[in-house]
Design an enzyme around this catalytic site. Structure first.
Site, mmCIF file in Angstrom:
data_model
loop_
_atom_site.group_PDB
_atom_site.id
_atom_site.type_symbol
_atom_site.label_atom_id
_atom_site.label_comp_id
_atom_site.label_asym_id
_atom_site.label_seq_id
_atom_site.Cartn_x
_atom_site.Cartn_y
_atom_site.Cartn_z
ATOM 1 N N GLY A 225 0.447 -1.137 0.037
ATOM 2 C CA GLY A 225 -0.104 -0.107 0.147
ATOM 3 C C GLY A 225 0.372 0.999 0.167
ATOM 4 N N ALA B 235 7.731 1.119 -6.717
ATOM 5 C CA ALA B 235 7.446 2.254 -7.395
ATOM 6 C C ALA B 235 8.915 2.485 -6.748
ATOM 7 C CB ALA B 235 7.150 2.695 -7.453
ATOM 8 N N ALA B 236 8.880 2.430 -5.538
ATOM 9 C CA ALA B 236 10.551 2.730 -4.717
ATOM 10 C C ALA B 236 11.654 2.582 -5.044
ATOM 11 C CB ALA B 236 10.195 2.999 -3.396
ATOM 12 N N ASP C 12 2.130 6.833 -7.395
ATOM 13 C CA ASP C 12 3.271 6.791 -7.411
ATOM 14 C C ASP C 12 4.646 6.821 -7.761
ATOM 15 O OD1 ASP C 12 1.472 4.532 -7.091
ATOM 16 O OD2 ASP C 12 1.903 3.078 -7.234
#
Ligand code: GLA
Length: 382
Positions: free
Chosen positions: A108, A113-114, A156
């Site tokens: 969540g 994406a990080a 994101d």
């Protein structure tokens, strides 16, 4: 980690308003937060990539000059995905030896994406390629859509790469124009609560992609009812269809598709109102819009799980909660809230008590974290 020359911090993100609309070119808002993924690495003289994770088992080894490998459904796919998207644009000759570590449970907050952003930045550094933050966004997003297989938008990656400590990111996913709106001096202090349900599952296996197609079907229905030419599915977005067309055609549409479009148009309105609320320091109104956004996610977009809905309902009635909603795609993972720091303890207590009464099976995995907005992905050491 002293034996590594470089260190990238790539934050997680939260989205208080503007959910499930980025893939339809809607308006979104979000923050990068002060928890995220750390990547330590050294640059190699050859094209080999060697990675270990402090969070997941196994090691990852591949060669940047070889053709893109098939997915293996493990954490190394994200590094291979970053390579896939980078190679479409630039030649890559130098690999890395690296260690990656996440700071919160997965689910969540867009850890996928990080990590992709961290790898894109690392491969750029290793090959002396300079990228603007928005180029990083686009490359990481392409990796996720084309290689990982999630039909998502730019929410994101944008929060993670462009977020700022003292402001709210506002992005128009149609024009890709964005700005960070600074906190008004009159805004009361807040912290962000992250309430992990204990439920984890990969988005690629959720109904996420199905919802994206349902939105496109709603758009196709509207175009067909009003005798307008249809475009191919990949070029069809709700944003291109005026709300007045929806008002005229919704009655004729299967209710399921009308609900998806209703979410889109109402979220568009909420984000516009939310931006004004934020600009004027009206955190109460901003929070209320975030609650409304979550209700629309439940009723119109039909995401959420019994666990997320329970957390939302408990936190909604607590004193000191300005607003909040499911985080991310909302099929698993976490609920987020903007709260008055004076009430953190009582909110946390109520959540542990009431949620675990309902779902005792999450006793060891339900977790509450308090975070603050932070700057986007960056080099800590270079
Ligand atoms: C996931 C996707 C994003 C966005 C959100 C919902 O996080 O990756 O692109 O669609 O869900 O707002």
């Amino acid at each position: 980690m002293d034996n590594y020359q470089y260190h990238i911090f790539s934050p997680y993100r939260v989205c208080p308003l503007g959910a499930h609309v980025d893939h339809q070119h809607g308006l979104v808002t979000g923050f990068a937060i002060d928890k995220g993924v750390d990547l330590w690495f050294n640059v190699r003289n050859d094209s080999q990539v060697n990675l270990v994770s402090k969070t997941f088992e196994g090691e990852v080894h591949f060669d940047l000059t070889r053709r893109s490998e098939i997915r293996e459904n493990m954490w190394g796919d994200y590094a291979r995905g970053a390579k896939y998207a980078r190679k479409k644009r630039f030649e890559l000759t130098n690999g890395i030896d690296g260690v990656i570590q996440g700071s919160l449970p997965v689910g969540g907050l867009s850890s996928s994406a990080a990590v992709l952003i961290a790898y894109v930045m690392a491969f750029a550094k290793a090959n002396s390629i300079t990228l603007t933050p928005f180029e990083v966004v686009l490359i990481a997003s392409e990796a996720e859509r084309e290689y990982i297989g999630l039909n998502n938008g730019l929410l994101d990656q944008s929060c993670i790469a462009l977020g700022k400590k003292d402001g709210l990111l506002f992005l128009d996913c149609d024009s890709n124009e964005y700005r960070v709106i600074k906190r008004s001096p009159s805004m009361p202090d807040f912290e962000i609560g992250i309430f992990f349900s204990g439920l984890t599952r990969s988005l690629v296996n959720s109904d996420y992609n199905l919802r994206v197609f349902e939105c496109k079907v709603a758009a196709w229905n509207m175009l067909a009812y009003t005798e307008q030419p249809l475009k191919s599915f990949d070029k069809t977005f709700l944003r291109d269809i005026p709300k007045s067309t929806f008002d005229k055609t919704k009655i004729a549409m299967p209710a399921r598709f009308a609900r998806r479009a209703e979410h889109f148009y109402s979220e568009y309105r909420r984000v516009r109102q939310g931006v004004t609320a934020w600009e004027t320091g009206n955190l109460k109104l901003f929070g209320k819009l975030s609650f409304d956004s979550c209700e629309s996610s439940m009723n119109n977009y039909e995401c959420g799980s019994p666990e997320l809905i329970a957390i939302y309902e408990i936190m909604r009635k607590q004193q000191g909660v300005y607003g909040g909603r499911f985080s991310g795609a909302g099929f698993k993972g976490a609920v987020i809230a903007l709260v008055d720091p004076a009430y953190k303890e009582s909110i946390e207590k109520a959540l542990y008590k009431e949620y675990l009464e309902k779902f005792p099976e999450y006793e060891n995995t339900f977790k509450v974290f308090w975070v603050k907005p932070d700057d986007g992905a960056r080099f800590i050491k270079e």
